[in-house]
Structures are given as structure tokens and as C-alpha cells.
Write a protein that holds these residues in place. Structure first.
Motif, PDB file in Angstrom:
ATOM      1  N   LEU A 153       6.504  -4.306 -13.927  1.00 19.54           N
ATOM      2  CA  LEU A 153       5.762  -3.724 -12.375  1.00 19.54           C
ATOM      3  C   LEU A 153       6.007  -1.848 -12.610  1.00 19.54           C
ATOM      4  CD1 LEU A 153       6.560  -6.001  -9.802  1.00 19.54           C
ATOM      5  CD2 LEU A 153       4.084  -5.736 -10.952  1.00 19.54           C
TER       6      LEU A 153
ATOM      7  N   SER B   4       2.162  -1.099 -12.413  1.00 21.43           N
ATOM      8  CA  SER B   4       1.566  -0.460 -10.779  1.00 21.43           C
ATOM      9  C   SER B   4       1.265   0.667 -10.720  1.00 21.43           C
ATOM     10  CB  SER B   4       3.027  -1.185  -9.469  1.00 21.43           C
ATOM     11  OG  SER B   4       2.233  -0.784  -8.694  1.00 21.43           O
TER      12      SER B   4
ATOM     13  N   ARG C  60       1.711   2.544  -8.778  1.00 22.39           N
ATOM     14  CA  ARG C  60       2.222   3.326  -8.038  1.00 22.39           C
ATOM     15  C   ARG C  60       3.043   4.260  -8.361  1.00 22.39           C
ATOM     16  NH1 ARG C  60       4.470   0.648  -2.365  1.00 22.39           N
ATOM     17  NH2 ARG C  60       6.726   0.487  -3.524  1.00 22.39           N
TER      18      ARG C  60
ATOM     19  N   GLU D   4       3.208  -9.833  -3.355  1.00 18.91           N
ATOM     20  CA  GLU D   4       3.499  -8.752  -3.348  1.00 18.91           C
ATOM     21  C   GLU D   4       2.704  -7.472  -4.066  1.00 18.91           C
ATOM     22  OE1 GLU D   4       8.015  -8.051  -2.876  1.00 18.91           O
ATOM     23  OE2 GLU D   4       7.958  -7.235  -4.888  1.00 18.91           O
ATOM     24  N   VAL D   5       2.223  -7.923  -4.999  1.00 22.96           N
ATOM     25  CA  VAL D   5       1.586  -7.361  -5.867  1.00 22.96           C
ATOM     26  C   VAL D   5       0.321  -7.897  -6.292  1.00 22.96           C
ATOM     27  CG1 VAL D   5       3.806  -6.703  -7.255  1.00 22.96           C
ATOM     28  CG2 VAL D   5       2.546  -8.014  -8.544  1.00 22.96           C
TER      29      VAL D   5
ATOM     30  N   GLU E   8      -2.415  -4.651  -6.095  1.00 19.14           N
ATOM     31  CA  GLU E   8      -2.553  -3.899  -6.582  1.00 19.14           C
ATOM     32  C   GLU E   8      -2.554  -3.995  -8.030  1.00 19.14           C
ATOM     33  OE1 GLU E   8       2.071  -2.378  -7.060  1.00 19.14           O
ATOM     34  OE2 GLU E   8       2.117  -2.638  -4.507  1.00 19.14           O
TER      35      GLU E   8
ATOM     36  N   ILE F 245      -2.230  -6.964 -10.378  1.00 21.02           N
ATOM     37  CA  ILE F 245      -1.595  -7.167 -11.292  1.00 21.02           C
ATOM     38  C   ILE F 245      -0.797  -9.465 -10.121  1.00 21.02           C
ATOM     39  CG2 ILE F 245       0.855  -7.809 -11.916  1.00 21.02           C
ATOM     40  CD1 ILE F 245       1.684  -4.907 -10.521  1.00 21.02           C
TER      41      ILE F 245
END
Length: 248
Positions: A124, A128, A130, A174-175, A178, A180
Motif C-alpha cells: 500500500l 496508494s 496517498r 478500506e482501499v 484508492e 486498489i
């Protein structure tokens, strides 16, 4: 986006079959292994013969320091990981809970749960947005026993795979926003040398007659599912489980 695939436990069985199948599909491939250097290099040579750029990296993926070293090597030689297959795992001899030691439990959980979670964490950090990434894909190799419990055999192993199923669900949500995707494949009785670790290398041959399909599976059959989940053909699939278990 360049496709860089890390396969943990890639020197044998399902991991090796996945590397060979992915070799013709545009991935740069890292074959991670724990101890069998010769087997890893043999798989790597075959992958290169199929036209893919590939490296082998020894690392114990239940140890974060070694995971960091693994990812650093991949960054330098192939580029940041975009696709991860959490395949490395261990099992122990058939046993009832009464006879399972704390050491065995901890080893199983570190190898089969904490390790894949840490590998996913470091993936990640590259996938990601992020952290400057462009998305990616993770496939967890769990097991059909996560739904069956393996009573009288290895409930610690089954529990570890159940934990990975839960992790797959949570991380996928959760991702998801993003770019993923996180999915899981649950193999059943597959003809690999993994069963030797449980004390019975002929386990699949002994039990395959009880399966609905009346046969054990091959690593290549599981690899087909994994590589499909990695691909853009599964672009709207996340948080999913595919049982490759012959109907078990």
C-alpha cells in the motif's frame, strides 16, 4: 502503469505456477522465497525464458525488517510493486489442540497472518495515491479450511486462514476508493509438496476420492484464478473469494 508483481513463497507449488502463468502477461516478477535458493532460481529461469523480467529475493516475510529489505530490492531492480500475491504460508503436523504448543501457534500466526498483513502494508505504501501510487491489486491465498475448521487436524492453520479471510474483507473496503483491489483464492486439496509439512505428503491422493469432483487440483488451476484476479478482466471485483476446491 508498469506492472510489478511480487509473489511471496514463489519458489514452489501455487506460487511458482502463478509466476509462470503471469510471465507472458506483461509483469515484471519478483519471486520471493524463504530458504530454497535453487528452486527459486529454477522458477526464475523459466519465467525469463517466457520473456518476463524477473528476480529472486530471499526474505522471511513474517519479519518486517526482511520485508522492508525485500521491497527495497524490488524497488531498485523492477520498480514499485503494483501487484502482490500473498502466497507464503506454513502448516504443522496433524494434531489436536490439546497437543499444540504456544510456539507452534505463534509461528503459524506470524507466518500466515502477520506476514501477509505486513506485506500488504508495504504494498500500500507503493500502490496508494496517498503515498504517490496509482492503485494496484492484492490477492491473498487463503484456504477452504477457513470455512471448515480442520478439526482434529490443524485448527491453528484453519484459524490463521480464517483471519486472512477477515483481513481480505476489511482491507478491500478500506482501499477500494484508492484504486486498489483486494481479493482471495481459497484452494482445497491441491497436489503440492506443502502437504509434506503436515506429515503426509500423499494426503491429496488419499482423500481426493471424497471430493465432489473426485480428484485433487493442480497448482496451475489455482494460478489461473489468481492471475485472473490480478488482471484488468477482474477490474470490478474486490472483496471477493473464489474457492478452487473441487466442490468441497
Amino acid at each position: 502503469m508498469e506492472k510489478v508483481l511480487l509473489i511471496t513463497g514463489g519458489s514452489r507449488g501455487i506460487g511458482a505456477a502463478t509466476a509462470l502463468l503471469a510471465a507472458s502477461q506483461g509483469y515484471r516478477i519478483c519471486i520471493n522465497y524463504l530458504s530454497d535458493h535453487a528452486a527459486a532460481e529454477k522458477v526464475c529461469s523459466k519465467v525469463r525464458e517466457l520473456g518476463a523480467q524477473a528476480i529472486t529475493v530471499q526474505a522471511d516475510v513474517s519479519n518486517e525488517d526482511e520485508i522492508i529489505r525485500l521491497y527495497t530490492r524490488v524497488d531498485a531492480e523492477l520498480g514499485p510493486v503494483t501487484h502482490l500475491v500473498n502466497n507464503a504460508a506454513t502448516i504443522a503436523h496433524v494434531s489436536r489442540l490439546d497437543d499444540i504448543s504456544e510456539f507452534r501457534m505463534l509461528k503459524i500466526m506470524m507466518s500466515n497472518v502477520v506476514g501477509p498483513m505486513l506485506c500488504s502494508k508495504h504494498a500500500l505504501l507503493r500502490m496508494s495515491p496517498r503515498h504517490g501510487g496509482q492503485g494496484g491489486c492484492i490477492v491473498n491465498v487463503t484456504s477452504r479450511v477457513s470455512c471448515l475448521g480442520a478439526p482434529g487436524e490443524y485448527i491453528d492453520y484453519a484459524a490463521s486462514k480464517g483471519a486472512m479471510d477477515t483481513f481480505t474483507i476489511g482491507l478491500s473496503k478500506e482501499v477500494a476508493g484508492e484504486g486498489i483491489r483486494v481479493n482471495a483464492v481459497r484452494p482445497g486439496y491441491i497436489f503440492t509438496d506443502f502437504h509434506a509439512l503436515s506429515g503426509d505428503p500423499f494426503r491429496v491422493s488419499k482423500l481426493e476420492g471424497d471430493l465432489p469432483m473426485c480428484r485433487g487440483g493442480t497448482p496451475e488451476e489455482v494460478a489461473q484464478v489468481i492471475v485472473w484476479l490480478l488482471s484488468d478482466k477482474a477490474s470490478y471485483v474486490t472483496g471477493a473469494f473464489i474457492d478452487a476446491a473441487g466442490g468441497r
